[in-house]
Design a protein around this motif. Sequence first.
Motif, PDB file in Angstrom:
ATOM      1  N   ARG A 108       0.829  -1.211   0.000  1.00  0.00           N
ATOM      2  CA  ARG A 108       0.000   0.000   0.000  1.00  0.00           C
ATOM      3  C   ARG A 108       0.859   1.255   0.000  1.00  0.00           C
ATOM      4  O   ARG A 108       0.530   2.248  -0.647  1.00  0.00           O
ATOM      5  CB  ARG A 108      -0.913  -0.012   1.224  1.00  0.00           C
ATOM      6  N   PRO A 116      -3.290  -8.777   9.672  1.00  0.00           N
ATOM      7  CA  PRO A 116      -3.255  -8.825   8.220  1.00  0.00           C
ATOM      8  C   PRO A 116      -3.987  -7.663   7.569  1.00  0.00           C
ATOM      9  O   PRO A 116      -4.316  -7.708   6.413  1.00  0.00           O
ATOM     10  CB  PRO A 116      -3.991 -10.131   7.923  1.00  0.00           C
ATOM     11  N   SER A 117      -4.244  -6.614   8.334  1.00  0.00           N
ATOM     12  CA  SER A 117      -5.195  -5.624   7.835  1.00  0.00           C
ATOM     13  C   SER A 117      -4.552  -4.526   6.999  1.00  0.00           C
ATOM     14  O   SER A 117      -5.239  -3.660   6.498  1.00  0.00           O
ATOM     15  CB  SER A 117      -5.918  -4.985   9.005  1.00  0.00           C
ATOM     16  N   THR A 118      -3.207  -4.557   6.852  1.00  0.00           N
ATOM     17  CA  THR A 118      -2.590  -3.474   6.103  1.00  0.00           C
ATOM     18  C   THR A 118      -3.053  -3.513   4.662  1.00  0.00           C
ATOM     19  O   THR A 118      -2.805  -4.475   3.955  1.00  0.00           O
ATOM     20  CB  THR A 118      -1.057  -3.606   6.132  1.00  0.00           C
ATOM     21  N   PRO A 119      -3.744  -2.495   4.233  1.00  0.00           N
ATOM     22  CA  PRO A 119      -4.243  -2.519   2.869  1.00  0.00           C
ATOM     23  C   PRO A 119      -3.152  -2.191   1.853  1.00  0.00           C
ATOM     24  O   PRO A 119      -2.101  -1.679   2.212  1.00  0.00           O
ATOM     25  CB  PRO A 119      -5.323  -1.444   2.867  1.00  0.00           C
ATOM     26  N   THR A 120      -3.407  -2.476   0.628  1.00  0.00           N
ATOM     27  CA  THR A 120      -2.396  -2.279  -0.388  1.00  0.00           C
ATOM     28  C   THR A 120      -2.891  -1.365  -1.502  1.00  0.00           C
ATOM     29  O   THR A 120      -4.005  -0.887  -1.483  1.00  0.00           O
ATOM     30  CB  THR A 120      -1.972  -3.634  -0.963  1.00  0.00           C
ATOM     31  N   THR A 121      -2.019  -1.146  -2.429  1.00  0.00           N
ATOM     32  CA  THR A 121      -2.265  -0.127  -3.454  1.00  0.00           C
ATOM     33  C   THR A 121      -3.397  -0.486  -4.407  1.00  0.00           C
ATOM     34  O   THR A 121      -3.649  -1.651  -4.645  1.00  0.00           O
ATOM     35  CB  THR A 121      -1.046  -0.029  -4.374  1.00  0.00           C
ATOM     36  N   TYR A 159       5.833 -10.638   1.136  1.00  0.00           N
ATOM     37  CA  TYR A 159       4.719  -9.998   1.845  1.00  0.00           C
ATOM     38  C   TYR A 159       3.414 -10.726   1.576  1.00  0.00           C
ATOM     39  O   TYR A 159       2.624 -10.995   2.480  1.00  0.00           O
ATOM     40  CB  TYR A 159       4.598  -8.524   1.434  1.00  0.00           C
ATOM     41  N   LEU A 160       3.193 -11.070   0.313  1.00  0.00           N
ATOM     42  CA  LEU A 160       1.916 -11.683  -0.049  1.00  0.00           C
ATOM     43  C   LEU A 160       1.783 -13.104   0.476  1.00  0.00           C
ATOM     44  O   LEU A 160       0.727 -13.507   0.944  1.00  0.00           O
ATOM     45  CB  LEU A 160       1.749 -11.690  -1.573  1.00  0.00           C
ATOM     46  N   ARG A 174       3.598 -14.083   5.099  1.00  0.00           N
ATOM     47  CA  ARG A 174       3.470 -13.236   6.276  1.00  0.00           C
ATOM     48  C   ARG A 174       3.375 -14.038   7.566  1.00  0.00           C
ATOM     49  O   ARG A 174       3.588 -13.508   8.640  1.00  0.00           O
ATOM     50  CB  ARG A 174       2.262 -12.316   6.127  1.00  0.00           C
TER      51      ARG A 174
END
Lengths: 383, 329
Positions: A338, A370-375, A356-357, A360
């Motif tokens: 993100r 696991p909540s870090t959102p991505t781009t 990362y994908l 983890r």
Amino acid sequence: MKYLDEFQDPDLARRLLDDIHATVTRPWALMEVCGGQTHSIIRHGLDQLLPDQVELIHGPGCPVCVTPLEVIDKALEIASRPDVIFCSFGDMLRVPGTGRDLFQVRSEGGDVRVVYSPLDALKIAQDNPGREVVFFGIGFETTAPPNAMTVHQARKLGIRNFSLLVSHVRVPPAIASLMQSPQCRVQAFLAAGHVCSVMGTGEYPELAERYKVPIVVTGFEPLDILEGVRRAVRQLERGEHRMENAYPRAVRDEGNPAAKAMLADIFEVTDRAWRGIGVIPASGWRLAERYREYDAEHRFSVTAINTQEPAACRSGEVLQGLIKPHECEAFGTTCTPRSPLGATMVSSEGACAAYYLYRRLSTPSTPSTPSTPTTPMEASPVG
Amino acid sequence: MGHGGGGQLSAELVEHIFAPAFGGRVLADLADSATVTLGGARLAFSTDSYVVRPLFFPGGSIGDLAVNGTVNDLAMSGARAAYLSCGFILEEGVEMSQVARVAEALGAAARAAGVEIATGDTKVVESGHGDGVYINTAGIGLVPDGVDIRPQRAEPGDVVIVSGPIGVHGVAVMSVREGLEFGTEIESDCAALGGLVEAMLAVTPDLHVLRDPTRGGLAAALNEIARAASVGVLLQERAVPVPAEVANACAILGLDPLYVANEGKLVAFVPRAEAEAVLAAMHAHPLGAHAAVIGECVDSHPGMVVARTGLGGTRVVDLPIGEQLPRIC
């Protein structure tokens, strides 16, 4: 499309793994050159199944990752112009330049389009004669021939509103550069099969001899990679160092003569900067002088580019196999897909993105939630 | 655009912007449809908007989607859809014959699903402000007594079942999208799932979770359930039914079938003791003939989906971002 199931067969994989386990007697460090191989390894968990003595080091072969920041910034600048339709493969839209990416340029009103072939961009140029169409021509020996073909076609059809922003790179000089580094730990290479399907294997025997390093041309399916590892380990254990082609269904020694001829006509070899690594002599292509009118850098004379690499990003070390992605302090904390610090975290072939994908659960410096959102990726409504 | 892709950014938009602004207890459940009580009746209530390009694709159209999508959202609460509303947003200049074709497809899908279009609306926007036709539908249906199907009910030990091959709809649409045409025989699996859900409920009303894995694919649906219930999902990658045409198209484009959109498929979390009977009931229904057990609900790695790969390794299957982008090479 055969071969998908055949080259993911668990029984055959087990046999190859058993053979590798039986062959290995001491630690070896093997580098898979290509980011596509890295993703296959991590996605299928191959590294978890290999003996502990076989360490896979991830190499510099992600075309998105090694495109220099300066070229990305030039792309952002050109794409922002109102008279320009900027065409690119999807991967490049998420790669951070200095402060923004192509997705942001698009959301700010730039006409940035994802295409699936450079010939699609040429068609857009034909359909929009009043506008300049620029294709972002990046990648290794795999993407260079179709891009060269597009320039050839543009001239043949008399299309004058089309140009390429070129940042093509070549694998063999990168292998030589890695081997010349005093920090290099690589003892064998799994060479990128698709690159060799174009260029052939001609450049590798000499490299294997010069650096006393086994080079095994390897495909991308799990069994291809295990077979590459098996052959590399066998050479290492025997004290051998030669080029082997473990991907004969796609790679012939002579490569693809038509593609090579097209490359030789349209491009010329040049020194090229690799993001995070630096300039490698004779490691890239640029448009030959006689095709200069199709060179976007020449046509748009982009100047005043002031690049700024984030100081915390260690993607250069990742690309040279000096550290694993999760050994970077920023991995999974200040650097996520993100809010990436480097291209290795957003490219679909990037080693940091793979860890990362897919990893983890097992990479220690990753956040526990696991909540870090991505781009954002290209939205393409299907329902 | 990523905020509309059904992935992490969509979830963020709803969780951080819409849900706090709207308030309301029911919305907080974030299920495919809301279950509300009105005049003593338990109703499932849902709305969805359809912006697919192109309007017609192999095996369906935006009209079929607009019915089946909302009918299926209701079915995921265990409800048989009764009434739909239908709002058309037309772009100035769209051919009336196209609108008529869409309307006919929509009506036919409604009749096939046994649902009545009870109310509607039409707006026209200026040329260049739309993609020809957008449709919004909302629907209501009765939830049977004793049925409580919500993502939060997933619990360790549940068996995870998918009703058939995945990725079919997404690949069918991609196969005709401008700039991405490739030869494939595959047709969208777009269908109304109310009947299949009824057949499953006839075996046991104690289905814990149902979800139709539309945008974001199976990966998004499983992640949303894992997070809602704070449980882990362990997926057996080789057990996931992926048709060869889908696998091949995805291999060419560098996509993962787990993230490709579906219409007309469901994923179910079923108590282990009921799983065999539910699977048999699904196999007896045309829309569940190829149903398969693909994994289980576990108490390790809560909130995450982990796949056991075909070769015996493991990997995280994350919530997708927006939609996938084809690789450079």
